[in-house]
Structure formats: C-alpha cells, structure tokens
Design a protein around this motif. Structure first.
Motif, short mmCIF file in Angstrom:
data_model
loop_
_atom_site.label_atom_id
_atom_site.label_comp_id
_atom_site.label_asym_id
_atom_site.label_seq_id
_atom_site.Cartn_x
_atom_site.Cartn_y
_atom_site.Cartn_z
N LYS A 221 12.21 11.56 -3.98
CA LYS A 221 13.08 10.62 -4.68
C LYS A 221 13.02 9.26 -3.99
O LYS A 221 13.26 9.17 -2.79
N PRO A 222 12.75 8.19 -4.72
CA PRO A 222 12.70 6.87 -4.10
C PRO A 222 14.06 6.18 -3.99
O PRO A 222 14.15 5.12 -3.39
N SER A 223 15.11 6.76 -4.57
CA SER A 223 16.45 6.16 -4.50
C SER A 223 17.23 6.71 -3.32
O SER A 223 17.57 7.90 -3.29
N PHE A 224 17.54 5.85 -2.36
CA PHE A 224 18.32 6.26 -1.20
C PHE A 224 19.71 6.72 -1.61
O PHE A 224 20.18 7.78 -1.16
N LEU A 225 20.38 5.97 -2.46
CA LEU A 225 21.75 6.33 -2.82
C LEU A 225 21.80 7.61 -3.65
O LEU A 225 22.77 8.37 -3.54
N TRP A 226 20.79 7.86 -4.46
CA TRP A 226 20.77 9.14 -5.17
C TRP A 226 20.66 10.28 -4.16
O TRP A 226 21.34 11.29 -4.28
N MET A 227 19.82 10.09 -3.15
CA MET A 227 19.68 11.11 -2.12
C MET A 227 20.98 11.33 -1.36
O MET A 227 21.32 12.44 -0.98
N MET A 228 21.74 10.24 -1.16
CA MET A 228 23.02 10.37 -0.48
C MET A 228 24.00 11.19 -1.32
O MET A 228 24.73 12.03 -0.80
N SER B 105 17.78 7.38 -12.12
CA SER B 105 16.90 7.34 -10.96
C SER B 105 15.85 8.43 -11.11
O SER B 105 16.17 9.55 -11.52
N ILE B 106 14.61 8.10 -10.80
CA ILE B 106 13.52 9.06 -11.01
C ILE B 106 13.44 10.07 -9.86
O ILE B 106 13.60 9.72 -8.69
N GLN B 107 13.23 11.33 -10.23
CA GLN B 107 12.96 12.40 -9.27
C GLN B 107 11.62 13.01 -9.66
O GLN B 107 11.38 13.32 -10.83
N VAL B 108 10.74 13.19 -8.69
CA VAL B 108 9.38 13.66 -8.97
C VAL B 108 9.16 15.00 -8.27
O VAL B 108 9.26 15.10 -7.05
N GLY B 109 8.89 16.01 -9.08
CA GLY B 109 8.67 17.35 -8.56
C GLY B 109 7.19 17.64 -8.40
O GLY B 109 6.42 17.57 -9.36
N LEU B 110 6.78 17.96 -7.18
CA LEU B 110 5.40 18.28 -6.87
C LEU B 110 5.25 19.79 -6.76
O LEU B 110 5.85 20.41 -5.89
N LYS C 189 0.79 -1.23 0.00
CA LYS C 189 0.00 0.00 0.00
C LYS C 189 0.82 1.28 0.00
O LYS C 189 0.28 2.35 -0.30
N THR C 190 2.11 1.19 0.37
CA THR C 190 2.90 2.42 0.51
C THR C 190 4.26 2.29 -0.17
O THR C 190 4.73 1.19 -0.47
N ILE C 191 4.89 3.43 -0.38
CA ILE C 191 6.22 3.51 -0.97
C ILE C 191 7.01 4.56 -0.19
O ILE C 191 6.43 5.54 0.30
N VAL C 192 8.32 4.35 -0.08
CA VAL C 192 9.18 5.29 0.65
C VAL C 192 9.88 6.20 -0.34
O VAL C 192 10.47 5.75 -1.32
N VAL C 193 9.81 7.51 -0.06
CA VAL C 193 10.57 8.49 -0.82
C VAL C 193 11.45 9.26 0.16
O VAL C 193 11.21 9.25 1.37
N TYR C 194 12.47 9.91 -0.38
CA TYR C 194 13.45 10.59 0.47
C TYR C 194 13.53 12.07 0.15
O TYR C 194 13.37 12.49 -1.00
N GLN C 195 13.77 12.84 1.20
CA GLN C 195 14.06 14.27 1.08
C GLN C 195 15.07 14.64 2.15
O GLN C 195 15.15 13.98 3.20
N ALA C 196 15.84 15.68 1.89
CA ALA C 196 16.81 16.16 2.87
C ALA C 196 16.54 17.62 3.16
O ALA C 196 16.35 18.42 2.23
N TYR C 197 16.51 17.95 4.43
CA TYR C 197 16.18 19.31 4.85
C TYR C 197 17.10 19.77 5.99
O TYR C 197 17.82 18.97 6.59
N SER C 198 16.99 21.03 6.29
CA SER C 198 17.66 21.56 7.47
C SER C 198 16.92 21.07 8.71
O SER C 198 15.74 20.68 8.63
N PRO C 199 17.58 21.09 9.88
CA PRO C 199 16.88 20.68 11.10
C PRO C 199 15.62 21.51 11.36
O PRO C 199 14.64 20.98 11.91
N ALA C 200 15.62 22.76 10.95
CA ALA C 200 14.47 23.63 11.22
C ALA C 200 13.20 23.12 10.55
O ALA C 200 12.10 23.31 11.07
N ILE C 201 13.34 22.47 9.41
CA ILE C 201 12.18 21.90 8.72
C ILE C 201 11.96 20.45 9.13
O ILE C 201 10.84 20.01 9.36
#
Length: 201
Positions: free
Chosen positions: A52-59, A134-139, A17-29
């Motif tokens: 982004k669903p790719s962990f290594l791309w996010m890294m 690797s796919i990146q999806v912009g909302l 039912k679910t999928i994991v995506v990744y984002q990186a932010y500052s601690p404030a967010i």
C-alpha cells in the motif's frame, strides 16, 4: 489531507526510479527483513501479500502499529519498473462496468491474475474515512519472488516515527504530527494501466 481528492488516484512517496509502499508485520517477520534488507523467513512467498502506498491508510489498518501481528510498520522502497509491471497485470477485485467487457471475462481474469487491486477509503490523520480511495495491490505467490528479489531496494522500520506521530495526535498536536508524515503526491501511470485500474488523475 483534503476531502476533495479524486476518487481513484494513486498517491505515493516516490522519486525518479523508486516508490515507497507500506506493510505491517509482527516483529518476527519485520526484524529479520530489516536486517537482511529483503524479506526472509518466516515471511512466506507462498501466499498473497498486499502493498500500500498510502501511509495513513496503513495507519488505519494497523491502528498505528498497535494491532496484534502488525506491531512493526515497514516502508519498502521498490523500483517503479516493478511497481508498474505489477499494475500492468492487475485485475480489480470487484467488477466494474466499462473496465471489464463483461462479468464473466472479469471472473476469468481474476482467477488467473498474479496481481489484484482494490480501492479502499482513504484515511485522515485522525482516522476519519474519506470518500477518496487508496489503492491496495495484492501480489500473489506467482509474483512475490519478484517483489522480494528484484524490486525491493530498501526496507526501513518506521515504527518509532509511527508512535511519535500517534502520540502527537493524541496530545492534540495535529500540526506537528502532520509535519512528520511522508510527502505523498499523485503518481501518474500510463493510460492503459489507468484504464485497467479504474484510476483517474
């Protein structure tokens, strides 16, 4: 990760039912988001946000949570229904013959689309660049509220795990580091969405 991956293939950590995506932010967010289990201020709903669903791309993008403004890596679990709804509306950020009828129609779609997709080079554990994408999806701001209010089911701060993996790689313990990676596998989409994304199984 093998270098023989298909050029355009969605790979992700997901369940029925679910999928994991990744984002990186500052601690404030990131920190308020983790506490609230949804994105809250100062996260902005009025700008495009990329998932982004790719962990290594996010890294590679965040330099293992060391890049300024990206010190917290978040794993956001969203509904597959929401994910596929976004993909069904997506327009590629670059013109592809065979996907779009002509360049002018692609430009019109891109200007009005609520969702954009781009394919960027996938990364290896050591940061190498692969031919596979690797796919990146912009909302856009027109759909971010759905991402925040309807699709998101969980937000986890993966920063401690990220730092542990980075330390293992630095120590030359790549095998141990690889054991800590999320288990990503090919994610099949309906044929119509695949054509829209220029995606191949």
């Amino acid at each position: 990760m093998a270098t023989t991956l298909p050029l355009h293939q969605i790979r992700a950590d997901y369940d029925a039912k679910t999928i994991v995506v990744y984002q990186a932010y500052s601690p404030a967010i990131a920190e308020p988001a983790v506490r609230a289990q949804r994105f809250v201020e100062p996260f902005s709903r009025n700008r495009m946000t990329w998932i982004k669903p790719s962990f290594l791309w996010m890294m590679g993008r965040s330099n293992w949570a060391r890049k300024p403004g990206q010190e917290r890596v978040l794993a956001i679990r969203i509904t597959r229904e929401g994910w596929e709804d976004a993909l069904s509306q997506a327009v590629l950020t670059s013109y592809k013959s065979g996907v779009h009828s002509d360049r002018a129609s692609w430009e019109r779609e891109l200007k009005t689309s609520a969702v954009r997709v781009q394919w960027d080079p996938e990364r290896t554990l050591r940061g190498g660049v692969l031919d596979a994408r690797s796919i990146q999806v912009g909302l856009s701001r027109h759909i971010v509220a759905e991402y925040v209010d309807a699709w998101t089911t969980e937000i986890r701060d993966l920063t401690p795990t990220v730092r542990k993996i980075a330390d293992l790689v630095k120590q030359g313990r790549a095998d141990r580091a690889a054991e800590q990676l999320p288990k990503e596998r090919p994610y099949d989409v309906p044929e119509a969405i695949g054509r829209r994304l220029h995606s191949h199984p």
